[in-house]
Each structure stands twice: as structure tokens, then as C-alpha cells.
Design an enzyme around this catalytic site. Structure first.
Site, short mmCIF file in Angstrom:
data_model
loop_
_atom_site.label_atom_id
_atom_site.label_comp_id
_atom_site.label_asym_id
_atom_site.label_seq_id
_atom_site.Cartn_x
_atom_site.Cartn_y
_atom_site.Cartn_z
N PHE A 122 0.73 -1.03 -0.06
CA PHE A 122 0.00 -0.05 -0.36
C PHE A 122 0.94 1.32 -0.02
O PHE A 122 2.07 1.38 0.88
CB PHE A 122 -0.87 -0.29 1.29
CG PHE A 122 -1.90 0.91 1.24
CD1 PHE A 122 -3.02 0.57 0.46
CD2 PHE A 122 -1.90 2.21 1.85
CE1 PHE A 122 -4.04 1.47 0.36
CE2 PHE A 122 -3.15 2.98 1.99
CZ PHE A 122 -4.16 2.69 1.25
N ASP A 193 2.29 -5.74 7.68
CA ASP A 193 1.21 -4.85 7.86
C ASP A 193 0.00 -5.91 7.52
O ASP A 193 -0.21 -6.71 6.63
CB ASP A 193 1.21 -3.95 6.64
CG ASP A 193 -0.06 -2.78 7.01
OD1 ASP A 193 -1.00 -3.38 7.44
OD2 ASP A 193 0.09 -1.62 6.26
N TYR A 218 -10.67 -0.31 11.23
CA TYR A 218 -11.88 0.13 10.43
C TYR A 218 -11.95 -0.73 9.27
O TYR A 218 -13.17 -0.83 8.70
CB TYR A 218 -11.64 1.71 9.99
CG TYR A 218 -10.51 1.95 9.17
CD1 TYR A 218 -10.57 1.57 7.95
CD2 TYR A 218 -9.48 2.55 9.86
CE1 TYR A 218 -9.38 2.15 7.22
CE2 TYR A 218 -8.33 3.07 8.94
CZ TYR A 218 -8.37 2.47 7.46
OH TYR A 218 -7.33 3.11 6.84
N LYS A 219 -11.44 -1.70 9.14
CA LYS A 219 -11.60 -2.55 7.85
C LYS A 219 -12.34 -3.93 8.42
O LYS A 219 -13.30 -3.86 8.78
CB LYS A 219 -10.24 -2.85 6.97
CG LYS A 219 -9.90 -1.82 6.57
CD LYS A 219 -8.31 -2.13 5.84
CE LYS A 219 -7.95 -0.72 5.10
NZ LYS A 219 -6.36 -0.70 4.49
N ARG A 365 -12.64 -4.04 -7.13
CA ARG A 365 -12.53 -4.96 -6.03
C ARG A 365 -13.55 -5.12 -5.12
O ARG A 365 -14.54 -4.30 -4.91
CB ARG A 365 -11.25 -3.94 -5.17
CG ARG A 365 -10.93 -4.81 -3.97
CD ARG A 365 -9.63 -3.77 -3.48
NE ARG A 365 -10.21 -2.64 -2.87
CZ ARG A 365 -9.46 -1.97 -1.65
NH1 ARG A 365 -8.44 -2.55 -1.29
NH2 ARG A 365 -10.14 -1.03 -1.05
C1 PLP Z 1 -5.82 0.45 4.48
C2 PLP Z 1 -4.30 0.37 4.67
C3 PLP Z 1 -3.68 1.48 5.33
C4 PLP Z 1 -4.20 2.68 5.78
O1 PLP Z 1 -3.60 3.54 6.71
P1 PLP Z 1 -4.32 4.83 7.32
O2 PLP Z 1 -3.24 5.37 8.26
O3 PLP Z 1 -5.19 3.97 8.17
O4 PLP Z 1 -4.86 5.37 6.48
C5 PLP Z 1 -2.20 1.18 5.54
N1 PLP Z 1 -1.59 0.20 4.96
C6 PLP Z 1 -2.23 -0.70 4.29
C7 PLP Z 1 -1.62 -2.09 3.88
C8 PLP Z 1 -3.74 -0.48 4.19
O5 PLP Z 1 -4.35 -1.59 3.24
#
Ligand code: PLP
Length: 406
Positions: A122, A193, A218-219, A365
Site C-alpha cells: 500500500f 502490515d 476500520y476494515k 475490488r
Molecule cells: C488501508 C491500509 C492502510 C491505511 O492506513 P491509514 O493510516 O489507516 O490511512 C495502510 N496500509 C495498508 C496496507 C492498508 O491496506
């Protein structure tokens, strides 16, 4: 009870759907991006606001254990990701936690300068890593390779291997245990992660000997928009790590108000400032639904739902090309398809109540959340998708203008 799809009859998780508020007429295939609202959360939040904040005021830090809430939430998440009690804390955002654990890991491998990651990661993780390298100004290099080349790229100059277990775009799943072992053999540390893993697939951080992990609240954990993230530090490192942000919540005795910083024992030393009690309370309550759930059952149903989805889409939507691994063992809990006009098609789909999302340049997705989706939902969603593609009803200007959030 009537079961239109036979697989729903044997589904051990089917009663869990009642725990969530799902709007009438919506099939929600985006729980990998923002989980739905658990029905117990509004009342719990109202209680925290009215009773704890409203009535007990500042006494709540002790009386209602607000002070320990980051660890209490962390322990609940820990159960889902194979982390022992006291090794996970809920705090800050995932991006901020990437910064903290990466800085901590680099200082444990001060003689090495390479951070290894992959181009399926990400972007925020990569942005934070390159920003940190620049800030440290000690010659660190962020080395980014293709996901399938990671293993071979773990060489003796690598300080930290930093990977996202489930690729946010394709759902491709890294082998955490194997890559962590490879990292350790080369003398490097491993950061994982778990943004698209926690609550979605069984994870065994301790068994895999991961050094650090971070992830989102939040996911799949349904903690609400912008819910606190989490952070894991393996027991072997807990008393050796130094946070790059030495705030008072990581101090041994915050209320001694000493002028010198002394890190507290344990994972709490990675916390920074006053915890976000309202959003932590929401996340804590959202995790109730996982209390009697076996992650193996979630995985089993997730595979069943996603396999059905792929089969039906390939049968009925020849315009789409599978972008996810075909083997469910190497896939997380999401499925992606490529379609040149994917953005417009997704907007048309959302207008018909089937909510997924779009990731540039052409990825549609779909996330599968076994706690509140049925096999029948999958069949119904594909029927609507097929109709949109067949009739070309996506081909309208209002579906093509891009919003800020896709
Ligand atoms: C959703 C996601 C994030 C989001 O990070 P935030 O700091 O909550 O915005 C980070 N890393 C990965 C791999 C994600 O999928």
C-alpha cells in the site's frame, strides 16, 4: 427459514449477520475498506458519552479503565492474529504505526541500511518508509521489488523486510512464516502490515516469529471510520525497542511528570499521547462479535464465498479478467477483476446497491466478509453485475466523473 442457496444452510456463521446494521437492499462487498456498523456500537458509544464522559468525567480514566483501553482493545485483536496477551496495543493510525515500528526496527539493526518492500504494498507504507529514511539521514535505502521477487531479494544487507501480507489491490497473500524465516536467516527483522488480514484470515504472529506488525481497526474489524489502528511487538523485542515518538503515554510513569523520558516496560512504550477513548470504545464493542468466532470458520466461508464469486463472474461476465490469484490458498478475503471501464461499472453497481470499490487503473475490488455475507448475496451481486455489463448501463456520464474517494 428458507435457503435459496444450499451452502447457506450449513453455514455456521449465518446467525452473525444479525449483529450488523446493513441497509435494506444493499449487498456490501467493501468490508475490506470500511467495515459495517455492528448493532451494539451506537448504544455502547452513547453510554460512554453520556455516562462515562458525561457523568464520571475525568474519574473515568480510573473508574472505567480508560487508561488501559488501548491494551484491552489490543488483547482482543491479539486473539485474532496469534499474538500473546500484552503484545498488541491499539493506537494512532496505521500510517503512524508504520513509522514507529519501522524506526524501532531500524534502530535494532543499526549496522544495516536497506528497507526491503514490494511494489504491491500500500503506498502509504512506502511513503512513510522513504520519508523516514530521509529524516534519519543515515543513508537508508528503500528497496522495492516485485512481490514474487521478495524472497530472493532478502540479502545480508537488508535491515528490515516490511511487507503487507494481503495485497490491497489483488488480494495476493504472502507466506508470512516462510518470508520471516528467510529474513531472520539473513539477519534482518520482519514487519508485517495486517491491514487486510486482521479479522479476515487466520494469522499466527507468534508462530511465524514476526518481529513487528501493524494493521487497521476500520476494515475487517469494523471499528468505524478512522478507528484506531494496532501495533504488535514480539516479546523478545518489547524491552529493547525505542519509539521514535517518545510521548508521555510511553513513559514508565506518565503521572510522575518527570522531565526525563524513561520508556515503560512492554508494548505500551510504542504509544504516544492521550488515547482516543470514543473511537477505542467503538472498536472494543465492535470486537464483541469475534469473541466466540473461530478464525478457521471465517477462512473456510471466505474461500467458499470468493470461489463462488469467481465462478459466477467468469460464467456471466466475460468482459472481466481475474486480477487475483486463482488458488484460494494464496489469496486473502478479496477478489479483484480488471475491466477498462471499471470505475464507471463500479459506480453503476453501487447505484444498484452492490457496493464494492475501485482501485486505479482498472481494478474492480470486492471484499468478502463472512460474518455478514451469504452465498445468496454473492449470486445476487453477480446477477446485477452481469446485467450492468450486458446492457452497458454503466456507460453514462454520471458514472464516469471521479469522486475524491474511489
Ligand atoms: C488501508 C491500509 C492502510 C491505511 O492506513 P491509514 O493510516 O489507516 O490511512 C495502510 N496500509 C495498508 C496496507 C492498508 O491496506
Amino acid at each position: 427459514m428458507q435457503f435459496r442457496h444450499p451452502s447457506d444452510k450449513d453455514d455456521v456463521l449465518r446467525t452473525k449477520k444479525d449483529a450488523f446494521k446493513i441497509p435494506e437492499g444493499v449487498i456490501y462487498l467493501d468490508g475490506n475498506s470500511l467495515g459495517v456498523l455492528p448493532k451494539n456500537v451506537p448504544a455502547r458509544l452513547a453510554e460512554v458519552v453520556e455516562q462515562e464522559w458525561g457523568m464520571s468525567l475525568i474519574k473515568s480514566w480510573n473508574e472505567h479503565s480508560w487508561f488501559d483501553l488501548p491494551l484491552r482493545v489490543g488483547n482482543r485483536i491479539g486473539r485474532l492474529i496469534g499474538a500473546p496477551e500484552g503484545s498488541v496495543v491499539a493506537c494512532d493510525s496505521t500510517s503512524v504505526n508504520v513509522f514507529k515500528v519501522l524506526a524501532a526496527a531500524l534502530s535494532l539493526r543499526a549496522d544495516r541500511k536497506v528497507i526491503l518492500s514490494d511494489n504491491g504494498n500500500f503506498p502509504t507504507d512506502l511513503y512513510v518508509a522513504s520519508g523516514l529514511a530521509e529524516l534519519l539521514d543515515k543513508g537508508h535505502e528503500l528497496r522495492v521489488v516485485a512481490p514474487e521477487e521478495v524472497e530472493a531479494a532478502i540479502t545480508e544487507d537488508v535491515a528490515v523486510v516490511m511487507l503487507t501480507q494481503v495485497d490491497y489491490r489483488t488480494g495476493r497473500l504472502h507466506d508470512m512464516a516462510a518470508l520471516t524465516e528467510k529474513a531472520h536467516q539473513a539477519g534482518a527483522l520482519a514487519i508485517w502490515d495486517l491491514a487486510h488480514s486482521a479479522g479476515a484470515i487466520p494469522v499466527d504472529l507468534k508462530g511465524a516469529k514476526a518481529d513487528f506488525a501493524i494493521g487497521c481497526g476500520y476494515k475487517y474489524l469494523n471499528g468505524g471510520p478512522g478507528a484506531p489502528a494496532f501495533l504488535y511487538v514480539a516479546e523478545v523485542h518489547q524491552d529493547n525497542v525505542t519509539s521514535p515518538v517518545t510521548g508521555w503515554m510511553g513513559h514508565e510513569a506518565p503521572f510522575a511528570f518527570d522531565l526525563d523520558y524513561r520508556a515503560v516496560h512492554g508494548v505500551n512504550r510504542m504509544t504516544v499521547g492521550t488515547p482516543a477513548i470514543l473511537s477505542l470504545s467503538s472498536l472494543y464493542a465492535a470486537l464483541d462479535v469475534f469473541e466466540d468466532v473461530d478464525m478457521a470458520d471465517i477462512r473456510k466461508k471466505s474461500i467458499s464465498l470468493s470461489e463462488l464469486f469467481i465462478k459466477k463472474v467468469e460464467e456471466k461476465c466475460p468482459q472481466l479478467t481475474l486480477a487475483s490469484p486463482r488458488d484460494p490458498e494464496t489469496r486473502g478475503s478479496q477478489v479483484s477483476f480488471r475491466f477498462e471501464e471499471g470505475y464507471a461499472a463500479m459506480q453503476a453497481l453501487i447505484a444498484r446497491g452492490v457496493i464494492g470499490d475501485f482501485r486505479a487503473p482498472d481494478v474492480m475490488r470486492f471484499g468478502f466478509t463472512p460474518l455478514y455475507l451469504s452465498h445468496q448475496d454473492v449470486v445476487d451481486a453477480v446477477a446485477i453485475l452481469a446485467d450492468i455489463l450486458e446492457t452497458g448501463s454503466w456507460d453514462r456520464p454520471e458514472y464516469k466523473s471521479r469522486a475524491k474517494v474511489t
